[in-house]
Design an enzyme around this catalytic site. Structure first.
Site, PDB file in Angstrom:
ATOM      1  N   GLU A   1     -11.636  -4.880  -5.533  1.00 51.51           N
ATOM      2  CA  GLU A   1     -12.264  -3.539  -5.712  1.00 51.51           C
ATOM      3  C   GLU A   1     -11.355  -2.747  -6.408  1.00 51.51           C
ATOM      4  O   GLU A   1     -11.782  -1.731  -6.934  1.00 51.51           O
ATOM      5  CB  GLU A   1     -12.470  -3.083  -4.240  1.00 51.51           C
ATOM      6  CG  GLU A   1     -13.272  -3.532  -3.198  1.00 51.51           C
ATOM      7  CD  GLU A   1     -12.897  -4.960  -2.628  1.00 51.51           C
ATOM      8  OE1 GLU A   1     -13.765  -5.819  -2.673  1.00 51.51           O
ATOM      9  OE2 GLU A   1     -11.707  -5.295  -2.566  1.00 51.51           O
ATOM     10  N   ASN A   2     -10.103  -3.132  -6.868  1.00 53.45           N
ATOM     11  CA  ASN A   2      -9.159  -2.229  -7.415  1.00 53.45           C
ATOM     12  C   ASN A   2      -9.851  -1.846  -9.072  1.00 53.45           C
ATOM     13  O   ASN A   2      -9.149  -0.999  -9.604  1.00 53.45           O
ATOM     14  CB  ASN A   2      -7.679  -2.760  -7.513  1.00 53.45           C
ATOM     15  CG  ASN A   2      -7.052  -2.484  -6.144  1.00 53.45           C
ATOM     16  OD1 ASN A   2      -5.954  -3.265  -5.875  1.00 53.45           O
ATOM     17  ND2 ASN A   2      -7.595  -1.776  -5.600  1.00 53.45           N
TER      18      ASN A   2
ATOM     19  N   ARG B   1       1.513  -4.155   6.742  1.00 57.71           N
ATOM     20  CA  ARG B   1       0.956  -3.122   6.192  1.00 57.71           C
ATOM     21  C   ARG B   1       1.767  -1.816   6.240  1.00 57.71           C
ATOM     22  O   ARG B   1       1.550  -1.402   7.313  1.00 57.71           O
ATOM     23  CB  ARG B   1      -0.445  -3.201   6.553  1.00 57.71           C
ATOM     24  CG  ARG B   1      -1.235  -1.931   5.682  1.00 57.71           C
ATOM     25  CD  ARG B   1      -2.692  -1.945   5.684  1.00 57.71           C
ATOM     26  NE  ARG B   1      -3.221  -1.136   4.664  1.00 57.71           N
ATOM     27  CZ  ARG B   1      -4.337  -1.106   4.177  1.00 57.71           C
ATOM     28  NH1 ARG B   1      -5.162  -1.989   4.603  1.00 57.71           N
ATOM     29  NH2 ARG B   1      -4.896  -0.349   3.294  1.00 57.71           N
TER      30      ARG B   1
ATOM     31  N   SER C   1      -8.568  -4.722   5.041  1.00 54.32           N
ATOM     32  CA  SER C   1      -8.774  -4.241   3.875  1.00 54.32           C
ATOM     33  C   SER C   1      -9.095  -5.781   2.972  1.00 54.32           C
ATOM     34  O   SER C   1      -8.733  -5.967   1.898  1.00 54.32           O
ATOM     35  CB  SER C   1      -7.690  -3.698   2.985  1.00 54.32           C
ATOM     36  OG  SER C   1      -7.492  -2.339   3.459  1.00 54.32           O
TER      37      SER C   1
ATOM     38  N   ASP D   1       0.914  -1.310   0.180  1.00 56.69           N
ATOM     39  CA  ASP D   1       0.027  -0.107   0.120  1.00 56.69           C
ATOM     40  C   ASP D   1       0.702   1.257  -0.030  1.00 56.69           C
ATOM     41  O   ASP D   1       2.086   1.222   0.553  1.00 56.69           O
ATOM     42  CB  ASP D   1      -0.718   0.129   1.477  1.00 56.69           C
ATOM     43  CG  ASP D   1      -2.135   1.015   1.393  1.00 56.69           C
ATOM     44  OD1 ASP D   1      -2.203   1.490  -0.092  1.00 56.69           O
ATOM     45  OD2 ASP D   1      -2.674   1.318   2.287  1.00 56.69           O
TER      46      ASP D   1
ATOM     47  N   ARG E   1      -5.791  -1.369   8.914  1.00 57.90           N
ATOM     48  CA  ARG E   1      -6.938  -2.160   8.567  1.00 57.90           C
ATOM     49  C   ARG E   1      -6.637  -3.230   7.666  1.00 57.90           C
ATOM     50  O   ARG E   1      -5.327  -3.389   7.040  1.00 57.90           O
ATOM     51  CB  ARG E   1      -7.961  -1.319   7.992  1.00 57.90           C
ATOM     52  CG  ARG E   1      -7.724  -0.780   6.668  1.00 57.90           C
ATOM     53  CD  ARG E   1      -9.017   0.038   6.117  1.00 57.90           C
ATOM     54  NE  ARG E   1      -8.297   0.721   4.887  1.00 57.90           N
ATOM     55  CZ  ARG E   1      -7.888   2.075   4.673  1.00 57.90           C
ATOM     56  NH1 ARG E   1      -7.816   2.646   5.539  1.00 57.90           N
ATOM     57  NH2 ARG E   1      -7.646   2.582   3.586  1.00 57.90           N
TER      58      ARG E   1
END
Length: 253
Positions: free
Chosen positions: A79-80, A201, A209, A32, A207
């Site tokens: 979702e990307n 992360r 995700s 990320d 989170r």
């Protein structure tokens, strides 16, 4: 990213790594911060993904060299697809390069590259590259495993597993009372892989995700503000050091 760069760079034994310290068997990373890294520099988001790809290469190589058996990354979520078309196209082209390089270098590097997720919606040429990658991986004996999660979502994965099990029940192949945790695990994309020990992360977000929801039940999480393109082996070492200080009781005392 230059196509001449191998998927896993050839590095000497990691002299900077602490000696005689345990490492997690399976490390997973939510990659990320690529877009924010690029924005901070006045560059398009696609540039961040290209630099993030090099970071993946370096960290994957480092993991292999220090003895991590499984390295799994969240490369593209279900979702990307909502992102701008140019950004999605860039990511898909990066995947094509990964896979082509992996097919050529897997045997030399001793790293089996896997791709998991709902692969049915990917372009046909990418699906063929994944199939070719699988064939090369099967030839290796006791390799390190690098897994790219593409078009992956934890809820989607569990939904598909439940459907597969329900179909077996409907066909009379098993009874509802026969369903165990192992039954569910055997119908996930990660079948045959151990659950992650450590999930990292970067980028300051805290989170999960939708990443490895079932598999992460007892994983240790490590969060850092470092954006993924800036993530270096020393940041990984800090995560491992933190992991080794923790006591994993798995529900016990």
């Amino acid at each position: 990213m230059h196509s001449t760069v191998a998927l896993f760079n050839i590095l000497k034994k990691e002299e900077s790594a602490p000696q005689e310290r345990p490492v997690p068997h399976h490390i997973a990373v939510i990659m990320d911060g690529n877009g924010r890294w690029a924005k901070k520099r006045g560059m398009p988001r696609t540039a961040g993904h290209r630099v993030g790809a090099e970071t993946f290469r370096n960290i994957a190589t480092y993991c292999k060299n220090i003895g991590v058996k499984y390295f799994t990354v969240y490369a593209f979520s279900t979702e990307n697809w909502k992102r701008p078309a140019e950004e999605v196209d860039t990511l898909m082209n990066l995947f094509r390069r990964y896979l082509k390089e992996a097919i050529e270098t897997m045997a030399e590097k001793g790293v089996a590259v896997r791709v998991i997720g709902d692969l049915s919606v990917l372009a046909e040429d990418i699906q063929q590259l994944i199939a070719d990658c699988d064939k090369e991986a099967e030839k290796l004996e006791t390799p390190a495993i690098a897994t790219l999660c593409i078009n992956y979502g934890g809820r989607d994965e569990i939904k598909n597993a439940v459907r597969a099990i329900a179909q077996r029940v409907q066909a009379g192949e098993m009874q509802p009372e026969d369903i165990t945790e192992d039954t569910i695990s055997e119908n996930l994309y990660t079948v045959g892989m151990p659950d992650p020990d450590l999930i990292i992360r970067p980028s300051g977000e805290i989170r999960t995700s939708n990443f490895l929801l079932w598999q992460s039940a007892y994983a240790e999480y490590y969060f850092t503000d470092v954006l993924w393109p800036d993530f270096k082996p020393e940041h990984l070492e800090k995560a491992i050091e933190d992991f080794n200080r923790r006591q994993r009781r798995f529900g016990g005392v």
